[in-house]
Design an enzyme around this catalytic site. Structure first.
Site, short mmCIF file in Angstrom:
data_model
loop_
_atom_site.label_atom_id
_atom_site.label_comp_id
_atom_site.label_asym_id
_atom_site.label_seq_id
_atom_site.Cartn_x
_atom_site.Cartn_y
_atom_site.Cartn_z
N ARG A 53 34.26 35.17 32.99
CA ARG A 53 33.84 36.06 34.09
C ARG A 53 32.56 35.61 34.81
O ARG A 53 31.87 36.43 35.42
CB ARG A 53 33.66 37.51 33.60
N SER A 89 38.14 46.18 34.18
CA SER A 89 37.26 46.18 33.00
C SER A 89 35.81 46.36 33.44
O SER A 89 35.31 45.61 34.28
CB SER A 89 37.39 44.86 32.23
N GLU A 120 30.59 43.94 33.71
CA GLU A 120 31.44 42.93 34.37
C GLU A 120 31.53 43.28 35.86
O GLU A 120 31.48 42.42 36.73
CB GLU A 120 32.84 42.92 33.75
C1 LIG Z 1 43.48 47.75 37.80
C2 LIG Z 1 42.65 46.51 37.67
C3 LIG Z 1 43.05 45.53 36.79
C4 LIG Z 1 42.29 44.35 36.67
N1 LIG Z 1 42.70 43.38 35.79
C5 LIG Z 1 42.00 42.24 35.68
C6 LIG Z 1 42.42 41.19 34.79
O1 LIG Z 1 43.43 41.29 34.11
N2 LIG Z 1 41.66 40.08 34.71
C7 LIG Z 1 40.53 39.92 35.45
O2 LIG Z 1 39.88 38.88 35.34
N3 LIG Z 1 40.11 40.88 36.29
C8 LIG Z 1 40.82 42.03 36.43
N4 LIG Z 1 40.38 43.01 37.29
C9 LIG Z 1 39.12 42.82 38.02
C10 LIG Z 1 39.28 42.20 39.41
O3 LIG Z 1 40.58 42.42 39.93
C11 LIG Z 1 39.01 40.70 39.40
O4 LIG Z 1 37.70 40.41 38.98
C12 LIG Z 1 39.23 40.09 40.79
O5 LIG Z 1 39.27 38.68 40.70
C13 LIG Z 1 38.15 40.50 41.79
O6 LIG Z 1 38.57 40.03 43.05
P1 LIG Z 1 38.20 40.84 44.38
O7 LIG Z 1 38.72 40.07 45.52
O8 LIG Z 1 38.68 42.25 44.27
O9 LIG Z 1 36.63 40.79 44.32
P2 LIG Z 1 35.59 41.92 44.78
O10 LIG Z 1 35.72 43.10 43.88
O11 LIG Z 1 35.73 42.15 46.23
O12 LIG Z 1 34.23 41.17 44.46
C14 LIG Z 1 33.90 40.81 43.12
C15 LIG Z 1 32.82 39.73 43.18
O13 LIG Z 1 33.39 38.57 43.77
C16 LIG Z 1 32.60 38.17 44.88
N5 LIG Z 1 33.47 37.59 45.92
C17 LIG Z 1 34.56 38.13 46.50
N6 LIG Z 1 35.07 37.28 47.41
C18 LIG Z 1 34.26 36.19 47.41
C19 LIG Z 1 34.23 34.96 48.14
N7 LIG Z 1 35.14 34.67 49.06
N8 LIG Z 1 33.23 34.09 47.88
C20 LIG Z 1 32.30 34.34 46.94
N9 LIG Z 1 32.28 35.49 46.21
C21 LIG Z 1 33.25 36.39 46.45
C22 LIG Z 1 31.92 39.44 45.38
O14 LIG Z 1 30.75 39.14 46.12
C23 LIG Z 1 31.63 40.13 44.05
O15 LIG Z 1 30.47 39.58 43.46
C24 LIG Z 1 41.12 44.19 37.43
C25 LIG Z 1 40.74 45.19 38.34
C26 LIG Z 1 41.50 46.34 38.47
C27 LIG Z 1 41.07 47.38 39.46
#
Ligand SMILES: Cc1cc2nc3c(=O)[nH]c(=O)nc-3n(C[C@H](O)[C@H](O)[C@H](O)COP(=O)(O)OP(=O)(O)OC[C@H]3O[C@@H](n4cnc5c(N)ncnc54)[C@H](O)[C@@H]3O)c2cc1C
Length: 290
Positions: free
Chosen positions: A164, A213, A283
């Site tokens: 992460r 998480s 996280e």
């Molecule tokens: C129901 C549910 C289930 C999930 N299951 C998992 C799982 O199984 N495994 C897992 O690892 N995660 C899981 N997650 C967490 C999440 O989906 C992941 O961490 C995902 O990769 C976040 O992506 P996002 O685009 O939503 O990021 P955001 O929530 O929009 O941002 C998260 C971070 O990423 C950064 N970010 C976003 N886009 C960029 C970019 N283009 N450049 C640089 N930084 C950027 C943001 O600044 C922030 O710091 C889950 C979440 C939910 C709600």
């Protein structure tokens, strides 16, 4: 001027995150092309912090909002494949769309992405993973952009992706990434993705306002076990609750504020520390003014 016309002032952020909470961003930009983004950053005169946003599935934006510029990558989402079979995805592409794209081209190795509800950019930032794989295993390299509109390529080794986390300076935002895969059978790939989706439905709350998480696992412990053993399953604060189904998930159950959610997380951290001596690490990313 591109810079000013693209910018939205005082943009409400609550409907752009999974938790559905949070105040406004002072400025908000949703570039529709790479050129758009580069020229905005090159022209930008505002001396304010810039924060990239993906699908908002791992983030809390505080109630007082963010005094800076949020760059929302969700329109930069093109995915393509070259003659060597390398898949390139812009970082606003949803993980699940990349998984389906790989399946449609009979490419295996990216199936785990089907269950992660984020974008490629968020996935690289968090080194997201599930079902025995993680971004680190499939990423070749990523083109990133900084606040001055400078583009630079980083290999997966440069990023030092770990559980992460990554070691790249926060000044870089991810723009497009290249992924490796192997040839596979469409039917087998589809079967695996179906199993992943089924399994998630059994183990995680679905259709809820959550950030996934909340806390990271440690070397010798699972966050959910510590939370459970500290009596926090079902614990409530305002409109926020610790999920009964998966107690490392916080749910916005009843019009929670960002403060309800963050405070509930801090209550859990305190209870876990008192009971086990372990300090849980968030996280979920927390952004904005206190
Ligand atoms: C129901 C549910 C289930 C999930 N299951 C998992 C799982 O199984 N495994 C897992 O690892 N995660 C899981 N997650 C967490 C999440 O989906 C992941 O961490 C995902 O990769 C976040 O992506 P996002 O685009 O939503 O990021 P955001 O929530 O929009 O941002 C998260 C971070 O990423 C950064 N970010 C976003 N886009 C960029 C970019 N283009 N450049 C640089 N930084 C950027 C943001 O600044 C922030 O710091 C889950 C979440 C939910 C709600």
């Amino acid at each position: 001027m591109i810079s000013t016309t693209l910018l939205v002032e005082n943009k409400k952020m609550s409907n752009l995150t999974w938790f559905g909470v949070g105040g406004c961003s002072k400025y908000y930009l949703q570039p529709s092309s790479e050129e758009n983004l580069v020229s905005f950053l090159k022209d930008n005169q505002l001396d304010l912090p810039i924060y990239p946003l993906g699908a908002g599935s791992n983030i809390i934006i505080r109630d007082l909002g963010f005094n800076g510029i949020i760059i929302h990558f969700n329109k930069l989402k093109e995915i393509f494949i070259d003659k060597q079979g390398i898949i390139t995805a812009y970082c606003g592409a949803m993980d699940a769309d990349v998984a389906r794209f790989a399946r449609n081209h009979s490419k295996t190795g990216l199936e785990f992405l089907i269950g992660i509800p984020g974008t490629i950019g968020g996935g690289i930032k968090m080194n997201s993973g599930a079902y025995g794989s993680e971004i680190k295993n499939i990423l070749i390299d990523v083109t990133a952009i900084n606040k001055n509109g400078i583009l630079k390529s980083f290999t997966v080794k440069d990023l030092q992706l770990d559980y992460r986390t990554n070691k790249l300076s926060h000044e870089w935002m991810f723009l497009k990434a290249r992924f490796k895969s192997s040839n596979g059978s469409k039917e087998q790939i589809q079967k695996k993705m179906k199993e992943i989706i089924q399994s998630r439905k059994m183990s995680q709350p679905t259709g809820q306002k959550t950030g996934g998480s909340t806390f990271m696992n440690g070397k010798n412990f699972k966050a959910w076990e510590l939370i459970d053993n500290s009596g926090c399953r079902g614990l409530k604060n305002g409109g926020a609750v610790i999920s009964n189904k998966h107690c490392n998930f916080i749910i916005n159950e009843n019009n929670a504020t960002a403060t309800d959610i963050e405070t509930l997380g801090e209550i859990v951290r305190k209870k876990v520390f008192e009971k086990t001596g372990k300090k849980l690490k968030w996280e979920i990313k927390i952004v904005g003014e206190k």
